[in-house]
Design a protein around this motif. Structure first.
Motif, PDB file in Angstrom:
ATOM      1  N   MET A  33       0.840  -1.192   0.000  1.00  0.00           N
ATOM      2  CA  MET A  33       0.000   0.000   0.000  1.00  0.00           C
ATOM      3  C   MET A  33       0.880   1.249   0.000  1.00  0.00           C
ATOM      4  O   MET A  33       0.898   2.018   0.961  1.00  0.00           O
ATOM      5  N   PRO A  34       1.613   1.474  -1.093  1.00  0.00           N
ATOM      6  CA  PRO A  34       2.383   2.713  -1.213  1.00  0.00           C
ATOM      7  C   PRO A  34       1.464   3.877  -1.536  1.00  0.00           C
ATOM      8  O   PRO A  34       0.261   3.697  -1.778  1.00  0.00           O
ATOM      9  N   LEU A  35       2.029   5.071  -1.570  1.00  0.00           N
ATOM     10  CA  LEU A  35       1.201   6.256  -1.797  1.00  0.00           C
ATOM     11  C   LEU A  35       0.533   6.250  -3.166  1.00  0.00           C
ATOM     12  O   LEU A  35      -0.582   6.753  -3.315  1.00  0.00           O
ATOM     13  N   ASP A  36       1.193   5.696  -4.192  1.00  0.00           N
ATOM     14  CA  ASP A  36       0.542   5.685  -5.503  1.00  0.00           C
ATOM     15  C   ASP A  36      -0.673   4.769  -5.515  1.00  0.00           C
ATOM     16  O   ASP A  36      -1.648   5.018  -6.226  1.00  0.00           O
ATOM     17  N   VAL A  71       4.147  -6.959   7.265  1.00  0.00           N
ATOM     18  CA  VAL A  71       3.641  -6.752   5.909  1.00  0.00           C
ATOM     19  C   VAL A  71       4.211  -5.503   5.248  1.00  0.00           C
ATOM     20  O   VAL A  71       4.053  -5.331   4.041  1.00  0.00           O
ATOM     21  N   ALA A  72       4.838  -4.623   6.018  1.00  0.00           N
ATOM     22  CA  ALA A  72       5.399  -3.394   5.443  1.00  0.00           C
ATOM     23  C   ALA A  72       6.919  -3.478   5.469  1.00  0.00           C
ATOM     24  O   ALA A  72       7.526  -3.551   6.539  1.00  0.00           O
ATOM     25  N   TRP A  73       7.517  -3.482   4.286  1.00  0.00           N
ATOM     26  CA  TRP A  73       8.966  -3.467   4.199  1.00  0.00           C
ATOM     27  C   TRP A  73       9.512  -2.064   4.416  1.00  0.00           C
ATOM     28  O   TRP A  73      10.649  -1.884   4.807  1.00  0.00           O
ATOM     29  N   ARG A  74       8.658  -1.081   4.145  1.00  0.00           N
ATOM     30  CA  ARG A  74       9.031   0.314   4.354  1.00  0.00           C
ATOM     31  C   ARG A  74       7.783   1.084   4.760  1.00  0.00           C
ATOM     32  O   ARG A  74       6.753   0.999   4.109  1.00  0.00           O
ATOM     33  N   ASP A  75       7.887   1.810   5.870  1.00  0.00           N
ATOM     34  CA  ASP A  75       6.736   2.561   6.360  1.00  0.00           C
ATOM     35  C   ASP A  75       6.432   3.745   5.451  1.00  0.00           C
ATOM     36  O   ASP A  75       7.325   4.316   4.824  1.00  0.00           O
ATOM     37  N   PRO A  80       0.855 -11.090   4.182  1.00  0.00           N
ATOM     38  CA  PRO A  80       0.615 -10.299   2.968  1.00  0.00           C
ATOM     39  C   PRO A  80       0.021 -11.137   1.841  1.00  0.00           C
ATOM     40  O   PRO A  80       0.636 -11.351   0.793  1.00  0.00           O
ATOM     41  N   VAL A  81      -1.201 -11.588   2.042  1.00  0.00           N
ATOM     42  CA  VAL A  81      -1.832 -12.465   1.061  1.00  0.00           C
ATOM     43  C   VAL A  81      -3.314 -12.131   0.964  1.00  0.00           C
ATOM     44  O   VAL A  81      -3.945 -11.779   1.960  1.00  0.00           O
ATOM     45  N   ARG A  82      -3.846 -12.204  -0.247  1.00  0.00           N
ATOM     46  CA  ARG A  82      -5.281 -12.152  -0.486  1.00  0.00           C
ATOM     47  C   ARG A  82      -5.599 -13.109  -1.617  1.00  0.00           C
ATOM     48  O   ARG A  82      -4.925 -13.116  -2.636  1.00  0.00           O
TER      49      ARG A  82
END
Length: 313
Positions: free
Chosen positions: A70-73, A102-106, A283-285
């Protein structure tokens, strides 16, 4: 007579199974949670809705911002798609930061709030908080009180955060209320069972007979919601993140599948549980893609008059 497969047939079949499993895993981890986005429409006929009050509500739940999922883009894509639906009102149901694993980078919450400030609706955007808004704020956890960072970030961008609050709105001369419940699980320490959510106190702020839209994060509060509330909306469950044949292996609710996902009606009371937008814990759906919930109230045929835009995937 039993015919055994040849070595070539066995290895070919094994290779096919591995490839199928690999493809399914790649889709579940890499495609559905990051690149799919669907609009899920509902048009419930509510028993105590004001005749002539036609309202389109976009519901956004469980962003769980952070890279790579879920990045900003991606947030900007969700905002653009929501605006294309031309809602009268946008409601955000909590859990804005990602949880561990689930987040590699905040992604900083003020940057997230800057992007969602772009949500456009004539009646505004309102929000509540979820458990992760508390759990991922170490200061709030240590002090056992807010306001949490997510609330400060959203309100700095003009998005009200309702914690046991109710607001009166008017559409086409007809009034209704938007109420928001404080999160039911703000503290993750096992020994701390304080629950600041207050349904009676929240609804006591309603001063007339107009219908009420109630935002809650965890759907477990629904059995305590009185019939006075026209519609309750919840997130939190993510629809289980894995959903096959209408069921999920795990639902984060003490009621199990009962409030796992979708439109639930009990004793003439209506609940819509969103599958959410992000991922949590794993991190799965698969079978429950990220979704924008679109609720049309008062005019069941209104969806046909406002076509949904094409959503990739």
């Amino acid at each position: 007579m039993l015919i055994l497969p040849s070595r070539r047939q066995f290895l070919g079949g094994l290779g096919g199974a591995v490839a199928l499993g690999g493809a399914t895993g790649a889709y579940a981890f890499g495609i559905e949670p990051r690149f799919r986005l669907v609009v899920t429409p509902y048009a419930p006929v509510l028993p105590n809705w004001t005749p002539g009050l036609n309202l389109r509500v976009a519901v956004l739940a469980d962003f769980h911002i952070g890279e790579p999922y879920m990045p900003l883009d991606r947030v900007a894509e969700i905002v653009e798609t929501t605006n294309a639906l031309k809602p009268d009102l946008v409601l955000m149901l909590g859990d804005y930061p990602a949880g561990p694993g689930v987040a590699w980078r905040d992604v900083p919450l003020p940057e997230f709030a800057r992007v969602v400030e772009g949500l456009k609706a004539p009646l505004g955007t309102y929000s509540i908080l979820g458990n992760h808004d508390w759990w991922e704020d170490p200061v709030a956890q240590a002090n056992r009180r807010g306001p949490v960072a997510a609330r400060r970030a959203l309100e700095a961008r003009g998005i009200p955060v309702l914690e046991n609050d109710a607001i009166r709105l008017v559409k086409d001369g007809r009034t209704f209320w938007v109420a928001g419940l404080a999160d039911q699980q703000p503290f993750h320490m096992v020994h701390d069972w304080r629950n600041p959510s207050d349904i009676p106190g929240t609804l006591a702020q309603v001063t007339d007979a107009a219908p009420i839209l109630l935002m809650i994060h965890e759907p477990d509060a629904f059995p305590k919601v009185p019939a006075r509330v026209a519609l309750t909306m919840a997130g939190h469950t993510h629809g289980g993140q894995i959903r096959l044949f209408g069921r999920s292996p795990v639902i984060p609710s003490r009621y199990g599948q009962r409030y796992g996902y979708g439109h639930i009606v009990e004793q003439n009371r209506h609940l819509v549980v969103s599958g959410g937008l992000g991922v949590s814990r794993v991190p799965v759906r698969i079978g429950v893609p990220p979704e924008i919930v679109l609720i049309d109230l008062g005019a069941p045929d209104r969806t046909a008059t406002r076509p949904l835009p094409d959503i990739p995937g």
